[in-house]
Structures are given as C-alpha cells and as structure tokens.
Design a protein around this motif. Structure first.
Motif, short mmCIF file in Angstrom:
data_model
loop_
_atom_site.label_atom_id
_atom_site.label_comp_id
_atom_site.label_asym_id
_atom_site.label_seq_id
_atom_site.Cartn_x
_atom_site.Cartn_y
_atom_site.Cartn_z
N LYS A 59 0.82 -1.22 0.00
CA LYS A 59 0.00 0.00 0.00
C LYS A 59 0.85 1.27 0.00
O LYS A 59 0.38 2.34 -0.38
CB LYS A 59 -0.96 -0.01 1.19
CG LYS A 59 -2.20 -0.86 0.96
CD LYS A 59 -3.23 -0.65 2.05
CE LYS A 59 -3.06 -1.66 3.15
NZ LYS A 59 -4.17 -1.62 4.14
N PRO A 117 -1.47 2.74 -2.96
CA PRO A 117 -2.46 2.77 -1.88
C PRO A 117 -3.90 2.65 -2.34
O PRO A 117 -4.78 2.32 -1.53
CB PRO A 117 -2.22 4.14 -1.22
CG PRO A 117 -1.58 4.97 -2.29
CD PRO A 117 -0.75 4.02 -3.10
N ALA A 118 -4.17 2.89 -3.61
CA ALA A 118 -5.56 2.89 -4.08
C ALA A 118 -5.91 1.68 -4.93
O ALA A 118 -6.85 1.70 -5.70
CB ALA A 118 -5.85 4.17 -4.86
N ASP A 119 -5.13 0.59 -4.79
CA ASP A 119 -5.39 -0.62 -5.58
C ASP A 119 -6.54 -1.39 -4.94
O ASP A 119 -6.34 -2.25 -4.08
CB ASP A 119 -4.13 -1.48 -5.66
CG ASP A 119 -4.26 -2.62 -6.66
OD1 ASP A 119 -5.40 -3.03 -6.96
OD2 ASP A 119 -3.22 -3.10 -7.15
N ILE A 120 -7.74 -1.09 -5.39
CA ILE A 120 -8.94 -1.71 -4.82
C ILE A 120 -9.00 -3.19 -5.16
O ILE A 120 -9.34 -4.03 -4.33
CB ILE A 120 -10.21 -1.00 -5.33
CG1 ILE A 120 -10.17 0.48 -4.95
CG2 ILE A 120 -11.46 -1.65 -4.78
CD1 ILE A 120 -11.28 1.30 -5.57
N LEU A 177 -12.34 2.34 -0.13
CA LEU A 177 -11.72 3.02 -1.28
C LEU A 177 -12.62 3.05 -2.51
O LEU A 177 -12.38 3.85 -3.42
CB LEU A 177 -10.41 2.33 -1.65
CG LEU A 177 -9.23 2.51 -0.71
CD1 LEU A 177 -8.05 1.69 -1.21
CD2 LEU A 177 -8.83 3.97 -0.60
N ASP A 178 -13.59 2.16 -2.54
CA ASP A 178 -14.41 2.00 -3.74
C ASP A 178 -15.54 3.02 -3.75
O ASP A 178 -16.43 2.98 -2.89
CB ASP A 178 -14.99 0.58 -3.77
CG ASP A 178 -15.52 0.20 -5.15
OD1 ASP A 178 -16.06 1.09 -5.83
OD2 ASP A 178 -15.38 -0.97 -5.53
#
Length: 216
Positions: free
Chosen positions: A162, A166-169, A198-199
């Motif tokens: 992350k 950090p935004a890898d859903i 995050l989604d």
C-alpha cells in the motif's frame, strides 16, 4: 509506434508496416517477433505463434520473442511451455524483473506457492524502487500467505504494498476472496472493509460492517 499505441485502428497499420518489413527482409528476427506480438494483440493466435517461432529460429538469442511466447502459453494455460519460455528469458537476463515476476504468476496459478514466492522475492530484488512494480510483488506475496492461512503475514505484506499503490482496490478484493476460500471469515471481512472504503461505488456501506464478525 502503431504497435505500441495498440488500438484496433493502429494495429491494422502496424500489421501493414510489419508485413512490409518482413517482405523486405525475411531474415529480420525482430520484425517477425513484432508481427507476432501484433497478431497476439489482434487475437490471431495461430499467426502469432508462427511468427514468434520464426523469430526464434532466425535468432535463438532474441529474448523479446521468448517473452511473448511465454505470455501466449500462459494465456492458454499451457503452464509447462510458459515456464520453459520464462526460464529461457532468465537465461539471457537473470536480473529481469518481468521474467521473475511473470514466472511467479505462473507458479501462483498452478498453486506451487513455494516456487511462486521464490520468483516474487527475486523480482523484488530487481524492481526499481518506489514504483508500482513493488506493490504488485508485495500484494502477490500477501496473497500467498493468505492461501497458506497466515493472515497476519498476509496483512504485513499488503501494508508494504500500500505504500506504493495505496488505491489498488482490486488487490484488496482479491485478498478478501482468498480469505473466504480458506474459510477465514474474520480477515475476509476486514479485507472487504478496506476495499469498500476506497471503492466510490460502495464506500457508504463500510459503516454497516463495523460490528460484523462473521461472514453470515
């Protein structure tokens, strides 16, 4: 240039020019390899295979052709041929991040987690610092630990990943799915909470999971 652009229209142009290159110089290995890659992108698998194999016959040291062959066989779930071609790439360049990482993905898909971990750790050594490649490796290592039902170690690897993505859903949903598959409901829910937060489609639903402790 047209091949790199990769759109449906540009691939038509790429094929035209690469065919001309092959016609002008039939013994040019990289032209055959590029044409093979073009055919792969267009979904013309038999033609792609023919051109890639011709490239290697003309120049057995031409590593890019082996890489596209390896990817072709991996996509076809012909794991032994994929492993053979990735191994060949690593004979030419033992410090290839792509070679080690993608070979690790083959082993991961075949559930050979020991070999997969070995390749991912090697790819970690050769990844450029502070980029998304590091995140991909750490997430894969975390997924291996999840399959081995070692949730705390899985989360530790994910925390490292992350830092770089950090935004890898999708990676978080994948971890939740693995925890569900190994019947670890507690960590599945925690991973889902992390992904949902995050989604943008479901962020509002995170609060509903605050006091949930079981999958049911």
């Amino acid at each position: 240039t047209y091949l790199t652009k990769g759109t449906e229209e540009s691939l038509v142009e790429a094929e035209k020019y690469l065919k001309q290159a092959v016609e002008n110089k039939p013994d040019l290995a990289d032209a055959h390899a590029a044409l093979g890659k073009c055919y792969l992108k267009k979904g013309m698998k038999e033609s792609a295979l023919r051109e890639l194999e011709t490239s290697i016959q003309l120049n057995p040291q031409f590593a890019p052709a082996y890489l596209d062959l390896a990817r072709y066989y991996f996509s076809e779930r012909n794991y032994q041929q994929a492993i053979s071609n990735y191994t060949k790439i690593l004979e030419f360049d033992e410090k290839s991040f792509v070679g080690h990482f993608e070979l690790g993905e083959v082993y991961f898909d075949t559930k050979d987690y020991t070999s997969a971990e070995s390749e991912f750790l090697k790819s970690l050594t050769y990844a450029h610092s502070a980029n998304e490649n590091l995140a991909k490796v750490y997430y894969k290592l975390g997924q291996i630990r999840a399959w081995q039902n070692q949730p705390e170690e899985a989360i530790d690897f994910y925390k490292k990943g992350k830092k770089y993505a950090p935004a890898d859903i999708a990676a978080r949903y994948k971890l939740a799915q693995i925890f569900l598959d190994v019947d670890n409901g507690q960590y599945a829910i925690l991973s889902l909470q992390s992904a949902l937060a995050l989604d943008p489609r479901y962020a509002g639903g995170v609060d509903k999971l605050k006091n949930v402790s079981t999958v049911e």
